[in-house]
Design a protein around this motif. Structure first.
Motif, PDB file in Angstrom:
ATOM      1  N   LYS A 198      11.293  13.056  -6.217  1.00  0.00           N
ATOM      2  CA  LYS A 198      12.493  13.289  -5.413  1.00  0.00           C
ATOM      3  C   LYS A 198      12.565  14.703  -4.835  1.00  0.00           C
ATOM      4  O   LYS A 198      13.650  15.233  -4.603  1.00  0.00           O
ATOM      5  CB  LYS A 198      13.763  13.055  -6.259  1.00  0.00           C
ATOM      6  N   SER A 199      11.430  15.345  -4.605  1.00  0.00           N
ATOM      7  CA  SER A 199      11.525  16.718  -4.130  1.00  0.00           C
ATOM      8  C   SER A 199      11.306  16.837  -2.620  1.00  0.00           C
ATOM      9  O   SER A 199      11.546  17.892  -2.047  1.00  0.00           O
ATOM     10  CB  SER A 199      10.508  17.605  -4.857  1.00  0.00           C
ATOM     11  N   ASP A 200      10.854  15.740  -1.974  1.00  0.00           N
ATOM     12  CA  ASP A 200      10.589  15.834  -0.549  1.00  0.00           C
ATOM     13  C   ASP A 200      11.492  14.906   0.240  1.00  0.00           C
ATOM     14  O   ASP A 200      11.984  13.911  -0.258  1.00  0.00           O
ATOM     15  CB  ASP A 200       9.121  15.470  -0.274  1.00  0.00           C
ATOM     16  N   THR A 201      11.650  15.264   1.538  1.00  0.00           N
ATOM     17  CA  THR A 201      12.432  14.392   2.407  1.00  0.00           C
ATOM     18  C   THR A 201      11.610  13.157   2.739  1.00  0.00           C
ATOM     19  O   THR A 201      10.408  13.114   2.494  1.00  0.00           O
ATOM     20  CB  THR A 201      12.777  15.112   3.723  1.00  0.00           C
ATOM     21  N   ARG A 227      -9.831   3.277  -3.918  1.00  0.00           N
ATOM     22  CA  ARG A 227      -9.470   4.364  -3.011  1.00  0.00           C
ATOM     23  C   ARG A 227      -7.965   4.596  -2.984  1.00  0.00           C
ATOM     24  O   ARG A 227      -7.494   5.728  -2.876  1.00  0.00           O
ATOM     25  CB  ARG A 227      -9.903   4.041  -1.587  1.00  0.00           C
ATOM     26  N   LEU A 228      -7.257   3.503  -3.061  1.00  0.00           N
ATOM     27  CA  LEU A 228      -5.803   3.587  -3.076  1.00  0.00           C
ATOM     28  C   LEU A 228      -5.351   4.371  -4.316  1.00  0.00           C
ATOM     29  O   LEU A 228      -4.468   5.237  -4.231  1.00  0.00           O
ATOM     30  CB  LEU A 228      -5.237   2.174  -3.099  1.00  0.00           C
ATOM     31  N   ALA A 229      -6.010   4.088  -5.420  1.00  0.00           N
ATOM     32  CA  ALA A 229      -5.673   4.812  -6.654  1.00  0.00           C
ATOM     33  C   ALA A 229      -5.969   6.298  -6.502  1.00  0.00           C
ATOM     34  O   ALA A 229      -5.208   7.156  -6.961  1.00  0.00           O
ATOM     35  CB  ALA A 229      -6.463   4.234  -7.832  1.00  0.00           C
ATOM     36  N   ILE A 230      -7.074   6.587  -5.821  1.00  0.00           N
ATOM     37  CA  ILE A 230      -7.410   8.003  -5.599  1.00  0.00           C
ATOM     38  C   ILE A 230      -6.355   8.636  -4.696  1.00  0.00           C
ATOM     39  O   ILE A 230      -5.890   9.754  -4.938  1.00  0.00           O
ATOM     40  CB  ILE A 230      -8.807   8.148  -4.980  1.00  0.00           C
ATOM     41  N   ALA A 231      -5.960   7.896  -3.640  1.00  0.00           N
ATOM     42  CA  ALA A 231      -4.947   8.419  -2.731  1.00  0.00           C
ATOM     43  C   ALA A 231      -3.653   8.716  -3.489  1.00  0.00           C
ATOM     44  O   ALA A 231      -3.002   9.734  -3.257  1.00  0.00           O
ATOM     45  CB  ALA A 231      -4.672   7.416  -1.609  1.00  0.00           C
ATOM     46  N   ARG A 232      -3.309   7.843  -4.418  1.00  0.00           N
ATOM     47  CA  ARG A 232      -2.097   8.068  -5.198  1.00  0.00           C
ATOM     48  C   ARG A 232      -2.229   9.341  -6.033  1.00  0.00           C
ATOM     49  O   ARG A 232      -1.278  10.114  -6.187  1.00  0.00           O
ATOM     50  CB  ARG A 232      -1.814   6.876  -6.120  1.00  0.00           C
ATOM     51  N   GLY A 233      -3.458   9.589  -6.533  1.00  0.00           N
ATOM     52  CA  GLY A 233      -3.680  10.819  -7.281  1.00  0.00           C
ATOM     53  C   GLY A 233      -3.573  12.041  -6.358  1.00  0.00           C
ATOM     54  O   GLY A 233      -2.931  13.031  -6.669  1.00  0.00           O
ATOM     55  N   VAL A 267       0.837  -1.191   0.000  1.00  0.00           N
ATOM     56  CA  VAL A 267       0.000   0.000   0.000  1.00  0.00           C
ATOM     57  C   VAL A 267       0.877   1.249   0.000  1.00  0.00           C
ATOM     58  O   VAL A 267       0.674   2.187  -0.767  1.00  0.00           O
ATOM     59  CB  VAL A 267      -0.930  -0.018   1.228  1.00  0.00           C
ATOM     60  N   GLU A 268       1.886   1.228   0.878  1.00  0.00           N
ATOM     61  CA  GLU A 268       2.743   2.397   1.001  1.00  0.00           C
ATOM     62  C   GLU A 268       3.476   2.696  -0.304  1.00  0.00           C
ATOM     63  O   GLU A 268       3.546   3.837  -0.752  1.00  0.00           O
ATOM     64  CB  GLU A 268       3.738   2.166   2.140  1.00  0.00           C
ATOM     65  N   GLU A 269       3.981   1.646  -0.920  1.00  0.00           N
ATOM     66  CA  GLU A 269       4.738   1.835  -2.159  1.00  0.00           C
ATOM     67  C   GLU A 269       3.887   2.466  -3.247  1.00  0.00           C
ATOM     68  O   GLU A 269       4.332   3.343  -3.974  1.00  0.00           O
ATOM     69  CB  GLU A 269       5.277   0.477  -2.643  1.00  0.00           C
ATOM     70  N   ILE A 270       2.635   1.994  -3.327  1.00  0.00           N
ATOM     71  CA  ILE A 270       1.752   2.520  -4.373  1.00  0.00           C
ATOM     72  C   ILE A 270       1.578   4.025  -4.234  1.00  0.00           C
ATOM     73  O   ILE A 270       1.722   4.785  -5.188  1.00  0.00           O
ATOM     74  CB  ILE A 270       0.348   1.866  -4.280  1.00  0.00           C
ATOM     75  N   VAL A 271       1.273   4.446  -3.016  1.00  0.00           N
ATOM     76  CA  VAL A 271       0.970   5.864  -2.830  1.00  0.00           C
ATOM     77  C   VAL A 271       2.233   6.711  -2.920  1.00  0.00           C
ATOM     78  O   VAL A 271       2.212   7.837  -3.418  1.00  0.00           O
ATOM     79  CB  VAL A 271       0.249   6.091  -1.485  1.00  0.00           C
ATOM     80  N   LYS A 272       3.323   6.123  -2.440  1.00  0.00           N
ATOM     81  CA  LYS A 272       4.543   6.919  -2.384  1.00  0.00           C
ATOM     82  C   LYS A 272       5.258   7.011  -3.729  1.00  0.00           C
ATOM     83  O   LYS A 272       6.053   7.940  -3.948  1.00  0.00           O
ATOM     84  CB  LYS A 272       5.493   6.295  -1.339  1.00  0.00           C
ATOM     85  N   GLU A 273       4.935   6.107  -4.613  1.00  0.00           N
ATOM     86  CA  GLU A 273       5.691   6.023  -5.857  1.00  0.00           C
ATOM     87  C   GLU A 273       5.851   7.349  -6.594  1.00  0.00           C
ATOM     88  O   GLU A 273       6.967   7.743  -6.925  1.00  0.00           O
ATOM     89  CB  GLU A 273       5.074   4.966  -6.777  1.00  0.00           C
ATOM     90  N   VAL A 300       1.937  10.555   2.557  1.00  0.00           N
ATOM     91  CA  VAL A 300       1.284   9.285   2.237  1.00  0.00           C
ATOM     92  C   VAL A 300       0.173   9.017   3.246  1.00  0.00           C
ATOM     93  O   VAL A 300      -0.958   8.685   2.890  1.00  0.00           O
ATOM     94  CB  VAL A 300       2.316   8.138   2.251  1.00  0.00           C
ATOM     95  N   LYS A 301       0.507   9.190   4.525  1.00  0.00           N
ATOM     96  CA  LYS A 301      -0.481   8.924   5.565  1.00  0.00           C
ATOM     97  C   LYS A 301      -1.679   9.861   5.415  1.00  0.00           C
ATOM     98  O   LYS A 301      -2.831   9.455   5.572  1.00  0.00           O
ATOM     99  CB  LYS A 301       0.139   9.105   6.950  1.00  0.00           C
ATOM    100  N   LYS A 302      -1.384  11.105   5.109  1.00  0.00           N
ATOM    101  CA  LYS A 302      -2.465  12.085   4.978  1.00  0.00           C
ATOM    102  C   LYS A 302      -3.399  11.690   3.822  1.00  0.00           C
ATOM    103  O   LYS A 302      -4.624  11.693   3.972  1.00  0.00           O
ATOM    104  CB  LYS A 302      -1.885  13.473   4.730  1.00  0.00           C
ATOM    105  N   ALA A 303      -2.784  11.316   2.709  1.00  0.00           N
ATOM    106  CA  ALA A 303      -3.593  10.936   1.547  1.00  0.00           C
ATOM    107  C   ALA A 303      -4.456   9.714   1.868  1.00  0.00           C
ATOM    108  O   ALA A 303      -5.633   9.656   1.500  1.00  0.00           O
ATOM    109  CB  ALA A 303      -2.692  10.663   0.344  1.00  0.00           C
ATOM    110  N   LEU A 304      -3.864   8.748   2.584  1.00  0.00           N
ATOM    111  CA  LEU A 304      -4.643   7.558   2.935  1.00  0.00           C
ATOM    112  C   LEU A 304      -5.781   7.922   3.880  1.00  0.00           C
ATOM    113  O   LEU A 304      -6.895   7.407   3.763  1.00  0.00           O
ATOM    114  CB  LEU A 304      -3.737   6.504   3.579  1.00  0.00           C
TER     115      LEU A 304
END
Lengths: 565, 326
Positions: free
Chosen positions: A429-432, A470-476, A417-423, A440-444
């Motif tokens: 590469k702009s954030d720490t 929902r995961l796809a939406i979170a990734r968006g 789950v984490e990988e999908i959203v974080k990808e 990621v947590k916020k989006a989820l």
């Protein structure tokens, strides 16, 4: 025919004292009312509507400061003394105050209260006065016996009629009507509206109509002025403004009106957090399309078209995405399949546009071209006035994101789950690292998925269809898009999951204010969520317009067939 | 305005009346001394001129030798017959005595209450209209201070200054004695001149009460929407203030006028003694001094009746004045 201006107000400002400071309720408000015309003022409570009405009649308390020019029939009312003003009050400009128990004197009969205005301004004999009172009551369809009643003996609707009868006692040339239908039931409301309509038609007085109810304004006014925190944000011809609002605030008010949007879910304008005072645009903390400069610059009310003025640093609601004359053909030269033929489409900021049509009409092709993922054969796509080329807007924050129909193929089952959203963040590469985890947590959380460690590490293949969508939406969402293209995202979900996902999406849309292009063949759904509708048929856009218009009165033959009208 | 006055029924008034006459009976008898110790004594002296047999005889004559409860029953019985008893000191019917004096007192009380109400309401209205101005502040603090001063002190000050020092008014009495008035008008003038200072003393202390009441109600009323409606109609300020606004403020003020009669009556008793005014107040002082039980009781009963009737009238009038109380 150009009508003569009856009332001209210039740079009106009203300040209320508040301790040693002052609160400005109205500022830089200018307008004109022509003879027989109706100007509607709309705005949320506390936007300064009633303050304007009181200022016009000079009825503010002494402590309240009013500035600006009020020109009535070549007389500057703001320069007159109380005594001189009394000649104009009720005789020329009368007001129907907002209806509540205290608006009429509780210890005087209705007759007495109507009569005193007549006595003061008209030189009538006793018999004529009796006749006049009878006429007035009859005019508002109130039985004569009520004239001996005290205000507390009347119902709300009857009191409103008395207020109207009283206001017309001296046949004023300008009638100010303040919230004529608040607190009335539907039947009384309709009755009062019809009454005002009829009286206006017969008596031909000009009217300043104040209401927070769009429907009332729509029914009675020719021109409209939209107010927010004491300023005018938009003004124009009522019909045009309601059909095509140019300010984000106006659109929000329209979306929140059940009478005008009977099919849509009810969403108010989100409250902004006004913790810091900014010198800039007053609406900016609630605005979807604000820019840094909006914090500094106060927008001026400017003409954007012939009869329309908008106070917005960005010139009103901007066009976020525009596809111009898009052409796409599949197949080889001998057997061409025209998927898109000269398709032009616009999505304005904060707007939900539904693209409807049956399967194979070219919707998905058009959507994919608009996102930049597919190259068009002809035409061009602009996002925020810049060309969409390849992934230049999908691969950055505040750009475009697309969510597909099939969550199983859109999300890799082997990823956690984490990988999908974080990808997407990893690619940017702009954030720490901490930043990314937080986002990621916020989006989820936003899509109402759990954020436990256990869940974050779960493989996608173990999730249900609804969860994966929902995961796809979170990734968006993690990319904070300004435009979300949703391609049939609910067609593979069961009805309950579909309802949940859509409510969620609409809620997020209202909260973050992104625009959405929603592609669907589900007509009922389109009617429920969209502001604008495009109908596609065999690669052509054959119909477009506001959701109300298109669903109520489709123009094209196919549209009529499709919508069963 | 919104506070509903609890309106008492007639029965409740009867019960209150009975309670009061009971207290009225016992209180004088709780004072030290008795009528016969004082019967022939001069003021301030305390010697007796009666032999113990005489006292016994007198007590028997007036029924004072009987147990208290029997005295009480006969008192109530007589009272219901309209018999207030016989004054021991004046040797006259109490009712006759009281009636001969009450006109002086009542005219003083009624005139002072009406006058103070009129002045208080007028000033209160002005103050409310110009609220927070310096005029309002001066009126407010001045009248509050005045209303805290007891009426007899104001009476004394006025007596010393206007009557004794400036000699503008007579020092005492209700009218000049041993004078042949050339006309009725001369007589009325004389009576008014005598009444002026007591009337002022009683009036001044009550103005504050009406002023505050009127100011407070007017302040809230002037903020009401119907005042804006009236202004919108282009009506004159005078009409808005003294018709639209005051009409709404009037019910509690009228009630207060009637309720004030009781308090003013109490004040009158003291002020009458300062000016030696021939009203019930002075009669009462005599009654108390000589332990003239029937007289004291009689005066109390008449005063009680007056106050209760006024309260009852206040309730009745309140219903009439406000169309919302039905």
């Amino acid at each position: 025919m150009i009508k003569k201006a009856l009332l001209e107000v210039k740079n009106l400002e009203v300040d209320y004292p508040y301790g040693t400071e002052k609160i400005t309720a109205v500022r830089e408000v200018s307008f004109t009312i022509e003879e027989g015309n109706v100007l509607g003022i709309i705005g949320e409570s506390g936007s300064g509507k009633t303050s304007i009405a009181l200022a016009l009649m000079g009825l503010h308390d002494k402590a309240v400061e009013t500035n600006g020019e009020i020109l009535y029939n070549d007389e500057y009312l703001h320069t007159l003394s109380e005594k001189a003003l009394n000649k104009y009050r009720w005789r020329d400009i009368a007001i129907v105050f907002q209806n509540h128990l205290d608006v009429l004197n509780p210890v005087m009969t209705i007759r007495e209260q109507i009569l005193e205005a007549i006595k003061k301004h008209l030189n009538l004999g006793k018999k004529e006065m009796d006749k006049k009172i009878k006429e007035l009551l009859k005019m508002v369809h109130l039985e004569e016996k009520w004239c001996h009643a005290y205000p507390h003996q009347l119902s709300g609707g009857m009191r409103q009629k008395v207020l109207i009868a009283m206001s017309l006692a001296c046949d004023p040339k300008l009638l100010i009507v303040d919230e004529p239908t608040t607190a009335l039931d539907a039947i009384s409301k309709e009755e009062i509206l019809q009454l005002l309509e009829g009286l206006h038609k017969n008596k031909k007085f000009a009217m300043l109509l104040i209401s927070h109810d769009m429907y009332v304004i729509q029914r009675l006014s020719n021109k409209i002025m939209v107010m927010y925190e004491g300023r005018v944000l938009e003004e124009g011809v009522t019909k045009d403004v309601l059909e095509n609002p140019m300010h984000v605030y106006t659109r929000g008010l329209l979306d929140a009106s059940l009478d005008i949007n009977p099919y849509q879910d009810l969403w108010g304008i989100p409250e902004g957090n006004k913790d810091e005072e900014t010198a800039g645009c007053i609406f900016q903390e609630r605005c979807y399309q604000k820019k840094e400069s909006c914090r500094e610059k106060i927008p001026e009310l400017q003409y954007v078209s012939l009869e329309r003025k908008v106070a917005c640093n960005r010139g009103g609601i901007i066009t976020l995405l525009e596809g111009r004359h898009i052409h796409k053909t599949y197949g080889d030269g001998r057997n061409p399949i025209i998927a898109c033929n000269n398709c032009s489409i616009k999505v304005r900021s904060g707007e939900i546009v539904a693209l409807i049509g049956q399967s194979g009409s070219g919707k998905t092709t058009l959507a994919t071209i608009l996102s930049g993922l597919l190259e068009e054969d002809g035409g061009e796509v602009l996002f925020d006035e810049k060309s969409v080329l390849g992934n230049n807007f999908t691969s950055r924050k505040k750009g475009i994101q697309i969510i597909f129909q099939d969550p199983f193929s859109a999300t890799n089952g082997g990823f956690t789950v984490e990988e999908i959203v974080k990808e997407p963040l990893d690619i940017l590469k702009s954030d720490t690292k901490e930043e990314k985890n937080r986002m990621v947590k916020k989006a989820l959380e936003e899509v109402q998925l759990p954020i436990t460690k256990d869940f974050l590490q779960r493989k996608c293949s173990s999730l249900s269809g609804g969860q994966r969508q929902r995961l796809a939406i979170a990734r968006g969402l993690v990319m904070e898009p300004k435009l979300l293209i949703a391609d049939e995202i609910s067609s593979m979900l069961d009805p309950s999951t579909k309802a949940n996902v859509l409510r969620l999406l609409k809620g997020l849309q209202n909260k973050f204010g992104f625009a959405m292009l929603y592609i669907t063949h589900d007509l009922a759904l389109a009617r429920k969520i969209s502001n604008k509708v495009y109908i596609m048929y065999q690669g052509n856009i054959i119909e477009e317009g506001s959701a109300c218009e298109v669903f109520e009165k489709p123009q094209s033959d196919y549209g009529k067939r499709l919508l069963g009208v | 305005m919104k506070k509903k006055r609890k309106i008492l029924g007639f029965k409740q008034y009867i019960i209150i009346f009975l309670c009061i006459i009971t207290l009225n009976f016992f209180i004088p008898r709780l004072m030290p001394g008795d009528p016969f110790t004082f019967l022939s004594a001069e003021e301030g002296q305390d010697h007796t001129a009666f032999s113990s047999e005489d006292i016994e005889r007198h007590k028997k004559y007036y029924g004072l030798d009987q147990p208290l409860w029997q005295q009480y029953i006969s008192y109530v019985r007589n009272l219901l017959k309209g018999d207030l008893g016989y004054s021991i000191h004046y040797k006259e019917e109490v009712l006759t005595l009281v009636l001969s004096r009450i006109a002086w007192t009542l005219s003083l009380v009624i005139a002072s209450v009406l006058l103070s109400a009129a002045i208080g309401v007028f000033l209160g209205t002005i103050s409310a209209y110009y609220r927070n101005s310096s005029l309002d502040k001066i009126l407010y603090s001045g009248l509050i201070t005045l209303s805290e001063v007891p009426s007899f002190i104001i009476a004394l000050v006025m007596l010393f200054y206007f009557a004794a020092h400036l000699k503008l008014f007579p020092l005492s009495g209700g009218m000049s004695h041993f004078v042949d008035f050339s006309s009725r008008w001369e007589m009325i003038k004389d009576i008014l001149l005598h009444a002026f200072l007591p009337l002022m003393a009683l009036t001044i202390t009550r103005i504050g009460e009406f002023y505050l009441l009127a100011r407070n109600s007017m302040i809230s009323i002037l903020d009401k929407a119907y005042i804006k409606t009236a202004r919108g109609k282009g009506l004159k300020r005078r009409r808005i203030l003294f018709y639209h606004a005051l009409r709404n403020a009037i019910p509690p003020i009228v009630t207060r006028i009637f309720l004030s009669f009781g308090g003013a009556l109490g004040g009158a008793v003291l002020v009458e003694n300062v000016f030696n005014y021939p009203g019930v107040g002075r009669l009462m002082r005599q009654g108390v001094f000589f332990r003239d039980y029937p007289l004291i009781q009689g005066i109390f009963v008449v005063m009680t009746l007056f106050v209760l009737v006024m309260n009852y009238t206040a309730d009745a009038i309140y219903k009439k004045l406000d169309p919302r109380v039905s």
